[in-house]
Design a protein around this motif. Structure first.
Motif, PDB file in Angstrom:
ATOM      1  N   ARG A  88       0.860  -1.177  -0.149  1.00  0.00           N
ATOM      2  CA  ARG A  88       0.138  -0.002   0.050  1.00  0.00           C
ATOM      3  C   ARG A  88       1.042   1.255   0.016  1.00  0.00           C
ATOM      4  NH1 ARG A  88      -3.390  -3.114   3.556  1.00  0.00           N
ATOM      5  NH2 ARG A  88      -2.275  -2.224   5.383  1.00  0.00           N
ATOM      6  N   ARG A  89       1.803   1.407   0.797  1.00  0.00           N
ATOM      7  CA  ARG A  89       2.796   2.504   0.730  1.00  0.00           C
ATOM      8  C   ARG A  89       3.577   2.592  -0.422  1.00  0.00           C
ATOM      9  NH1 ARG A  89       3.836   0.119   5.832  1.00  0.00           N
ATOM     10  NH2 ARG A  89       5.539  -1.027   5.398  1.00  0.00           N
ATOM     11  N   ASP A  90       3.700   1.431  -1.211  1.00  0.00           N
ATOM     12  CA  ASP A  90       4.336   1.791  -2.591  1.00  0.00           C
ATOM     13  C   ASP A  90       3.381   1.870  -3.735  1.00  0.00           C
ATOM     14  OD1 ASP A  90       6.754   1.009  -1.412  1.00  0.00           O
ATOM     15  OD2 ASP A  90       6.693  -1.021  -2.000  1.00  0.00           O
ATOM     16  N   ALA A  91       2.092   2.079  -3.279  1.00  0.00           N
ATOM     17  CA  ALA A  91       1.024   1.758  -4.468  1.00  0.00           C
ATOM     18  C   ALA A  91       0.989   3.278  -5.212  1.00  0.00           C
ATOM     19  CB  ALA A  91      -0.161   1.864  -3.897  1.00  0.00           C
ATOM     20  N   ALA A  92       1.501   4.399  -4.625  1.00  0.00           N
ATOM     21  CA  ALA A  92       1.713   5.642  -5.216  1.00  0.00           C
ATOM     22  C   ALA A  92       2.553   5.657  -6.320  1.00  0.00           C
ATOM     23  CB  ALA A  92       1.759   6.799  -4.263  1.00  0.00           C
ATOM     24  N   HIS A  93       3.499   4.733  -6.578  1.00  0.00           N
ATOM     25  CA  HIS A  93       4.480   4.800  -7.612  1.00  0.00           C
ATOM     26  C   HIS A  93       3.947   4.476  -8.912  1.00  0.00           C
ATOM     27  CE1 HIS A  93       7.831   5.502  -4.861  1.00  0.00           C
ATOM     28  NE2 HIS A  93       7.120   4.823  -3.912  1.00  0.00           N
ATOM     29  N   PRO A  94       4.249   5.180  -9.887  1.00  0.00           N
ATOM     30  CA  PRO A  94       3.547   4.999 -11.082  1.00  0.00           C
ATOM     31  C   PRO A  94       4.128   3.648 -11.945  1.00  0.00           C
ATOM     32  CG  PRO A  94       5.150   6.655 -11.413  1.00  0.00           C
ATOM     33  CD  PRO A  94       4.950   6.410  -9.922  1.00  0.00           C
ATOM     34  N   GLY A  95       3.382   2.991 -12.849  1.00  0.00           N
ATOM     35  CA  GLY A  95       4.210   2.046 -13.607  1.00  0.00           C
ATOM     36  C   GLY A  95       4.230   0.555 -12.795  1.00  0.00           C
ATOM     37  N   ARG A  96       3.663   0.464 -11.623  1.00  0.00           N
ATOM     38  CA  ARG A  96       3.676  -0.746 -10.897  1.00  0.00           C
ATOM     39  C   ARG A  96       2.396  -1.443 -10.685  1.00  0.00           C
ATOM     40  NH1 ARG A  96       7.389   0.324  -5.306  1.00  0.00           N
ATOM     41  NH2 ARG A  96       8.884   1.480  -6.513  1.00  0.00           N
ATOM     42  N   HIS A  97       2.191  -2.844 -11.099  1.00  0.00           N
ATOM     43  CA  HIS A  97       1.193  -3.475 -10.747  1.00  0.00           C
ATOM     44  C   HIS A  97       1.146  -3.907  -9.162  1.00  0.00           C
ATOM     45  CE1 HIS A  97       0.785  -4.471 -15.313  1.00  0.00           C
ATOM     46  NE2 HIS A  97       1.991  -4.332 -15.117  1.00  0.00           N
ATOM     47  N   ALA A  98      -0.241  -3.685  -8.775  1.00  0.00           N
ATOM     48  CA  ALA A  98      -0.350  -4.109  -7.349  1.00  0.00           C
ATOM     49  C   ALA A  98      -0.048  -5.570  -7.217  1.00  0.00           C
ATOM     50  CB  ALA A  98      -1.636  -3.632  -6.880  1.00  0.00           C
ATOM     51  N   PRO A  99       0.696  -5.743  -6.259  1.00  0.00           N
ATOM     52  CA  PRO A  99       0.942  -7.512  -5.971  1.00  0.00           C
ATOM     53  C   PRO A  99      -0.463  -7.956  -5.469  1.00  0.00           C
ATOM     54  CG  PRO A  99       1.912  -6.121  -4.488  1.00  0.00           C
ATOM     55  CD  PRO A  99       1.425  -5.221  -5.345  1.00  0.00           C
ATOM     56  N   VAL A 100      -0.561  -9.101  -5.483  1.00  0.00           N
ATOM     57  CA  VAL A 100      -1.789  -9.897  -5.203  1.00  0.00           C
ATOM     58  C   VAL A 100      -1.073 -10.961  -4.091  1.00  0.00           C
ATOM     59  CG1 VAL A 100      -3.577 -11.585  -5.567  1.00  0.00           C
ATOM     60  CG2 VAL A 100      -2.789  -9.661  -7.389  1.00  0.00           C
ATOM     61  N   PHE A 101      -1.795 -11.080  -2.934  1.00  0.00           N
ATOM     62  CA  PHE A 101      -1.312 -11.759  -1.781  1.00  0.00           C
ATOM     63  C   PHE A 101      -2.333 -12.840  -1.308  1.00  0.00           C
ATOM     64  CE2 PHE A 101       0.723  -7.785  -1.286  1.00  0.00           C
ATOM     65  CZ  PHE A 101       2.016  -8.154  -1.147  1.00  0.00           C
ATOM     66  N   HIS A 102      -1.894 -14.006  -1.141  1.00  0.00           N
ATOM     67  CA  HIS A 102      -2.749 -15.069  -0.549  1.00  0.00           C
ATOM     68  C   HIS A 102      -1.997 -15.877   0.556  1.00  0.00           C
ATOM     69  CE1 HIS A 102      -5.320 -14.737  -4.147  1.00  0.00           C
ATOM     70  NE2 HIS A 102      -4.198 -14.602  -4.954  1.00  0.00           N
ATOM     71  N   ARG A 103      -2.657 -16.222   1.418  1.00  0.00           N
ATOM     72  CA  ARG A 103      -2.307 -17.244   2.616  1.00  0.00           C
ATOM     73  C   ARG A 103      -2.640 -18.785   2.022  1.00  0.00           C
ATOM     74  NH1 ARG A 103      -4.204 -20.120   6.782  1.00  0.00           N
ATOM     75  NH2 ARG A 103      -3.101 -20.140   8.494  1.00  0.00           N
ATOM     76  N   ILE A 104      -1.436 -18.987   1.782  1.00  0.00           N
ATOM     77  CA  ILE A 104      -1.480 -20.496   1.255  1.00  0.00           C
ATOM     78  C   ILE A 104      -0.163 -21.316   2.023  1.00  0.00           C
ATOM     79  CG2 ILE A 104      -1.128 -21.954  -1.006  1.00  0.00           C
ATOM     80  CD1 ILE A 104      -2.407 -19.756  -2.525  1.00  0.00           C
ATOM     81  N   ASP A 105      -0.380 -22.706   2.009  1.00  0.00           N
ATOM     82  CA  ASP A 105       0.495 -23.306   2.424  1.00  0.00           C
ATOM     83  C   ASP A 105       1.413 -23.773   1.432  1.00  0.00           C
ATOM     84  OD1 ASP A 105       2.267 -25.648   3.237  1.00  0.00           O
ATOM     85  OD2 ASP A 105       0.712 -26.629   4.954  1.00  0.00           O
ATOM     86  N   MET A 106       2.796 -23.494   1.099  1.00  0.00           N
ATOM     87  CA  MET A 106       3.445 -23.899   0.044  1.00  0.00           C
ATOM     88  C   MET A 106       3.365 -25.402  -0.556  1.00  0.00           C
ATOM     89  SD  MET A 106       7.427 -23.194   1.373  1.00  0.00           S
ATOM     90  CE  MET A 106       7.873 -23.867   2.946  1.00  0.00           C
ATOM     91  N   TYR A 107       3.324 -26.018   0.829  1.00  0.00           N
ATOM     92  CA  TYR A 107       3.080 -27.750   0.090  1.00  0.00           C
ATOM     93  C   TYR A 107       1.779 -27.763  -0.745  1.00  0.00           C
ATOM     94  CZ  TYR A 107       3.723 -32.704   0.492  1.00  0.00           C
ATOM     95  OH  TYR A 107       3.690 -33.971   0.164  1.00  0.00           O
ATOM     96  N   ASP A 108       1.069 -26.752  -0.620  1.00  0.00           N
ATOM     97  CA  ASP A 108      -0.412 -27.188  -1.654  1.00  0.00           C
ATOM     98  C   ASP A 108      -0.226 -26.495  -2.781  1.00  0.00           C
ATOM     99  OD1 ASP A 108      -1.507 -28.444   0.525  1.00  0.00           O
ATOM    100  OD2 ASP A 108      -2.296 -26.685   1.566  1.00  0.00           O
ATOM    101  N   LEU A 109       0.890 -25.647  -3.274  1.00  0.00           N
ATOM    102  CA  LEU A 109       1.068 -25.118  -4.334  1.00  0.00           C
ATOM    103  C   LEU A 109       1.018 -26.051  -5.613  1.00  0.00           C
ATOM    104  CD1 LEU A 109       3.856 -22.363  -3.512  1.00  0.00           C
ATOM    105  CD2 LEU A 109       1.609 -22.056  -4.326  1.00  0.00           C
TER     106      LEU A 109
END
Length: 236
Positions: A88-109
């Motif tokens: 959110r703090r970085d969102a004001a910078h132009p040319g950036r795609h907002a990252p998407v976050f998920h709560r996932i056990d990496m073993y389930d990827l």
């Protein structure tokens, strides 16, 4: 079920550690250098999965600043909250795609369980072949050695043919050994560098670049460590 519970307990440990992780490991020169090598091989807008994103600093920030589309996963609610705050703090910078976050056990990827968890358009039921690159900096060390090849094979399935993997590990011959970590106990695994390369090759990756850095955490309770960074490519 026992190991799933163990991973959940480790996530709770990171909930407690929170921002203290960044304070204990403030310098991330090796990780940033590996990220730069990855960026040199990717086009702006490439899709990258960051496995075990922690606070989002530095890797999510580095990748989004370069114009990449980042999906980041972690099992710690507190770490994900910190990462979202950083984004959110970085969102004001132009040319950036907002990252998407998920709560996932990496073993389930790359399984249906992960597909249900993130339910993201364009990823398909399990995200197979959806990513140009995957980053996994010091996240696989939380798995027993017999689970690491399983997760590597699943990460390979998430990559498009020829996709890239940037990996950070600690060089140590350890298999899920309980160690004190910032006031908590975590089970840590590691490999000697030739063994790690063998595991990667057997999991369907070609190791194209390697580097290593001696690192002394900014905490007297943690011993110096040798950090390994590898840039790999999916074979086949």
């Amino acid at each position: 079920m026992r190991r799933r519970a163990e991973r959940a307990l480790q996530a709770v440990a990171f909930d407690t550690i929170g921002a203290g992780y960044g304070e204990a490991f403030p310098a991330k020169d090796g990780q940033l250098a590996c990220g730069r090598r990855l960026l040199a091989r990717l086009e702006p807008g490439a899709a990258v999965l960051d496995v075990g994103c922690g606070t989002g600093d530095p890797t999510v920030r580095q990748l989004t600043a370069a114009g990449l589309r980042v999906t980041a996963v972690d099992l710690s609610d507190v770490m994900l909250g910190l990462a979202r705050g950083t984004a959110r703090r970085d969102a004001a910078h132009p040319g950036r795609h907002a990252p998407v976050f998920h709560r996932i056990d990496m073993y389930d990827l790359a399984t249906e369980r992960a597909g249900r968890a993130w339910n993201a358009p364009g990823l398909g039921p399990a995200g197979h072949g959806a990513f140009d690159a995957v980053t996994a900096f010091f996240s696989l060390i939380l798995l027993p050695q017999d689970e690491i090849p399983v997760v590597l094979a699943r990460l390979r399935r998430l990559l498009r043919p020829g996709g890239l993997l940037a990996l950070g590990m600690v060089e140590a011959d350890l298999d899920h050994v309980p160690l004190p970590f910032l006031g908590r106990e975590l089970r840590i695994s590691g490999y000697l560098r030739e063994d790690l390369e063998r595991v990667l090759v057997e999991s369907g990756f070609a190791v194209e670049e390697q580097s290593w850095h001696s690192y002394a955490p900014a905490s007297t309770s943690l011993p110096p460590e040798e950090q390994l960074f590898l840039c790999c490519r999916r074979v086949g």
